[in-house]
Design a protein around this motif. Structure first.
Motif, PDB file in Angstrom:
ATOM      1  N   THR A  11       0.825  -1.206   0.000  1.00 61.58           N
ATOM      2  CA  THR A  11       0.000   0.000   0.000  1.00 61.58           C
ATOM      3  C   THR A  11       0.861   1.259   0.000  1.00 61.58           C
ATOM      4  OG1 THR A  11      -1.748  -1.179   1.176  1.00 61.58           O
ATOM      5  CG2 THR A  11      -1.787   1.228   1.295  1.00 61.58           C
ATOM      6  N   ALA A  33      -8.145  12.730  -9.563  1.00 61.63           N
ATOM      7  CA  ALA A  33      -9.262  11.953  -9.025  1.00 61.63           C
ATOM      8  C   ALA A  33     -10.500  12.011  -9.912  1.00 61.63           C
ATOM      9  CB  ALA A  33      -9.610  12.462  -7.627  1.00 61.63           C
ATOM     10  N   TYR A  37     -13.424   9.821  -8.510  1.00 57.84           N
ATOM     11  CA  TYR A  37     -13.002   9.834  -7.112  1.00 57.84           C
ATOM     12  C   TYR A  37     -12.796  11.269  -6.640  1.00 57.84           C
ATOM     13  CZ  TYR A  37     -12.297   4.937  -8.200  1.00 57.84           C
ATOM     14  OH  TYR A  37     -12.507   3.653  -8.614  1.00 57.84           O
ATOM     15  N   TYR A  41      -9.676  11.268  -1.402  1.00 57.94           N
ATOM     16  CA  TYR A  41      -9.336   9.849  -1.574  1.00 57.94           C
ATOM     17  C   TYR A  41      -7.905   9.706  -2.093  1.00 57.94           C
ATOM     18  CZ  TYR A  41      -9.295   5.117  -3.487  1.00 57.94           C
ATOM     19  OH  TYR A  41      -8.966   3.821  -3.780  1.00 57.94           O
ATOM     20  N   VAL A  42      -7.546  10.550  -3.074  1.00 60.46           N
ATOM     21  CA  VAL A  42      -6.191  10.491  -3.616  1.00 60.46           C
ATOM     22  C   VAL A  42      -5.176  10.861  -2.537  1.00 60.46           C
ATOM     23  CG1 VAL A  42      -4.587  11.501  -5.297  1.00 60.46           C
ATOM     24  CG2 VAL A  42      -6.915  10.912  -5.990  1.00 60.46           C
ATOM     25  N   LEU A  45      -4.765   7.937  -0.257  1.00 67.59           N
ATOM     26  CA  LEU A  45      -4.047   6.862  -0.970  1.00 67.59           C
ATOM     27  C   LEU A  45      -2.554   7.178  -1.017  1.00 67.59           C
ATOM     28  CD1 LEU A  45      -5.278   5.285  -4.290  1.00 67.59           C
ATOM     29  CD2 LEU A  45      -2.898   5.909  -4.010  1.00 67.59           C
ATOM     30  N   ARG A  51      -5.654   1.113   0.699  1.00 68.31           N
ATOM     31  CA  ARG A  51      -5.207   0.330  -0.464  1.00 68.31           C
ATOM     32  C   ARG A  51      -6.241   0.483  -1.570  1.00 68.31           C
ATOM     33  NH1 ARG A  51      -1.398  -2.993  -1.592  1.00 68.31           N
ATOM     34  NH2 ARG A  51      -1.603  -4.473  -3.300  1.00 68.31           N
ATOM     35  N   PRO A  52      -5.818   0.951  -2.753  1.00 72.76           N
ATOM     36  CA  PRO A  52      -6.792   1.171  -3.827  1.00 72.76           C
ATOM     37  C   PRO A  52      -7.330  -0.149  -4.379  1.00 72.76           C
ATOM     38  CG  PRO A  52      -4.566   1.497  -4.648  1.00 72.76           C
ATOM     39  CD  PRO A  52      -4.450   1.308  -3.157  1.00 72.76           C
ATOM     40  N   SER A  53      -8.573  -0.117  -4.788  1.00 65.88           N
ATOM     41  CA  SER A  53      -9.165  -1.278  -5.454  1.00 65.88           C
ATOM     42  C   SER A  53      -8.592  -1.405  -6.855  1.00 65.88           C
ATOM     43  CB  SER A  53     -10.680  -1.114  -5.531  1.00 65.88           C
ATOM     44  OG  SER A  53     -10.994  -0.009  -6.378  1.00 65.88           O
ATOM     45  N   ALA A  56      -9.964   1.391  -8.956  1.00 69.15           N
ATOM     46  CA  ALA A  56      -9.325   2.682  -8.691  1.00 69.15           C
ATOM     47  C   ALA A  56      -7.938   2.743  -9.326  1.00 69.15           C
ATOM     48  CB  ALA A  56      -9.235   2.912  -7.181  1.00 69.15           C
ATOM     49  N   LEU A  57      -7.182   1.641  -9.226  1.00 67.46           N
ATOM     50  CA  LEU A  57      -5.849   1.607  -9.826  1.00 67.46           C
ATOM     51  C   LEU A  57      -5.918   1.757 -11.335  1.00 67.46           C
ATOM     52  CD1 LEU A  57      -3.667  -1.062  -7.980  1.00 67.46           C
ATOM     53  CD2 LEU A  57      -3.202   1.373  -8.246  1.00 67.46           C
ATOM     54  N   LEU A  60      -6.588   5.421 -12.098  1.00 68.95           N
ATOM     55  CA  LEU A  60      -5.420   6.250 -11.860  1.00 68.95           C
ATOM     56  C   LEU A  60      -4.341   5.998 -12.915  1.00 68.95           C
ATOM     57  CD1 LEU A  60      -5.226   5.871  -7.978  1.00 68.95           C
ATOM     58  CD2 LEU A  60      -5.973   7.904  -9.242  1.00 68.95           C
TER      59      LEU A  60
END
Length: 487
Positions: A11, A33, A37, A41-42, A45, A51-53, A56-57, A60
């Motif tokens: 993470t 984001a 998002y 949140y960013v 992270l 830990r991004p899902s 989300a990854l 990004l």
């Protein structure tokens, strides 16, 4: 994907990568984001607090202009290419230079591949480290590297693990553990054939490697059959280095059959390939074996020339163990040319660390007490690659050969006590290896010496022991031959 606090996929590391890439691209947290998002949140992270899902990854990664895998693991698409190029450089260094230098390059690749999580490149680097250790004579270290490759590739099909199995078998062979070397190779051959994995490259690698321990054990029929199968497999394999190694192995069986001209022709093919590939160690092995062929033919001048070439090439690569083995065979040629003092001067330094615990043959028991006192057992000492010394666990077959030659030299000058001690030392070393033909020859030499000294009962025991080794060479310690692949 692991959620541990350390490592490329952790993470914290993912957060640091996102922060670095965002900053390099001049994005604000909100710009990165949106629209899916929030900036908060960013921020969380990037601080390594969440830990991004996968979704989300992927979002990004797309915004940052990198692949999902690069953002998740830290590996760029160019990393594998870079590591493979580094592996090529390391293999070239091993082929043309000193093994210690190549080992440094392989270790750099191994560490980087482990950091990035590239299992295939890591396995290749470990395999290279094992080959380097074989060349320097660090046999325990070589086995450790090859075993690490097998563990790393445990879930892969057997053909992927065969180069490591072959390497481990060679390490045991060089240590004098001939039976176990055969066991490893034959077990792999049987498993390949039983599972239907008739991979020509893997089988050629195994059959070629099996020739040497078979020959050293006196299992000539198996060696010849392995050579025949190797020749049949060769047209299916596109690897000049392996084909050259096969020709070297085939030459050993031809020499044993007295077909020296054919053996020399086979070695000439191997030598041509090695010269094209610029593989210096294997080229030195060709000169070595051609020297042996000329010695068998009685052309001692040419034999000496080839063996000296091999020795100089191996010494220049700091291949201490192989250099010492060549010097034993060179000493044999020098003795046969009437230069016993030169031969003795070459042999004695090789045996300063040789280990002897005493032979187990009845004939030798009578005369070995003094040899044991002079040469205490050192079998548990670690490998010392900087010396060319031959020991019970490092070049045992050639260590036995060196003692045999020193025994002959002592016998020829009338020093019966020294000859006896060297023959007994040779017997002790070779009995551990199972080198049947060499053992039979030694028992004959010892029997002749004892008979001349009037010790007839001990001489008869030595002869009987020698006949036992000659009766069925290799068959008493090897199980059934491995099944053959469909051709």
């Amino acid at each position: 994907m692991s959620g541990t606090a350390t490592g490329a996929g952790s993470t914290a590391e993912i957060g640091r990568r996102v922060l670095k890439l965002r900053t390099e691209r001049g994005f604000t947290q909100r710009m990165l984001a949106e629209p899916a998002y929030t900036a908060a949140y960013v921020s969380t992270l990037e601080a390594g607090k969440v830990r991004p899902s996968e979704a989300a990854l992927r979002h990004l990664a797309e915004r940052l202009g990198v692949s999902y895998d690069e953002l998740a693991t830290g590996r760029s698409p160019h990393d594998a290419t870079r590591l493979r190029a580094a592996l090529t450089d390391a293999r070239r260094a091993l082929a043309t230079g000193a093994a210690e230098d190549a080992a440094g390059l392989f270790e750099d690749v191994r560490a980087e591949a482990e950091r990035l999580g590239f299992a295939e490149e890591r396995a290749s680097a470990l395999l290279g480290l094992g080959d380097c250790a074989l060349e320097t004579g660090e046999l325990t270290l070589a086995r450790d590297h090859f075993e690490a490759v097998e563990r790393l590739l445990a879930a892969e099909p057997l053909p992927r693990r065969v180069p490591a199995i072959r390497g481990r078998a060679v390490a045991h062979l060089l240590a004098g553990e001939l039976r176990y070397s055969c066991y490893l190779l034959e077990s792999a051959i049987d498993e390949l054939n039983a599972s239907g994995l008739h991979d020509p490259y893997a089988l050629l690698l195994l059959y070629t490697a099996a020739i040497a321990p078979y020959m050293d054990m006196g299992a000539h029929a198996r060696a010849v059959r392995a050579a025949e199968l190797a020749l049949a497999l060769a047209p299916s394999v596109d690897d000049p280095g392996l084909i050259a190694r096969m020709h070297r192995g085939v030459a050993r069986t031809l020499i044993a059959e007295g077909r020296t001209a054919e053996a020399d022709a086979s070695l000439a093919k191997a030598q041509e390939l090695y010269e094209q590939l610029r593989i210096h160690t294997d080229l030195a092995h060709c000169h070595w074996m051609r020297g042996y062929v000329h010695a068998q033919d009685g052309n001692l001048e040419r034999a000496e020339r080839e063996l000296r070439t091999a020795r100089d090439m191996l010494a220049s690569k700091r291949a201490a163990l192989f250099t010492g083995q060549v010097e034993v065979e060179l000493a044999d040629v020098l003795r046969r040319r009437g230069r016993a003092a030169e031969a003795e001067a070459l042999l004695l330094p090789l045996l300063t660390r040789s280990s002897v615990t005493g032979p187990t043959t009845d004939a030798a028991d009578e005369v070995n007490e003094s040899a044991q006192a002079d040469e205490p057992a050192q079998a548990d000492e670690p490998d010392e690659p900087d010396e060319a010394g031959l020991t019970a666990d490092r070049g045992a077959v050639h260590a036995g050969g060196a003692h045999r030659l020193l025994g002959l030299i002592a016998d020829e000058r009338g020093d019966v006590e020294a000859a006896e001690e060297h023959y007994c030392a040779a017997l002790s070393l070779l009995e551990r290896t199972g080198a049947a033909g060499d053992l039979a020859d030694l028992c004959r030499l010892l029997g002749d010496l004892l008979r001349r000294e009037g010790r007839l009962e001990a001489a008869m025991d030595a002869y009987r022991t020698g006949l036992g080794h000659r009766a069925a060479p290799g068959t008493t310690t090897l199980g059934p031959a491995p099944a053959e692949p469909p051709m």
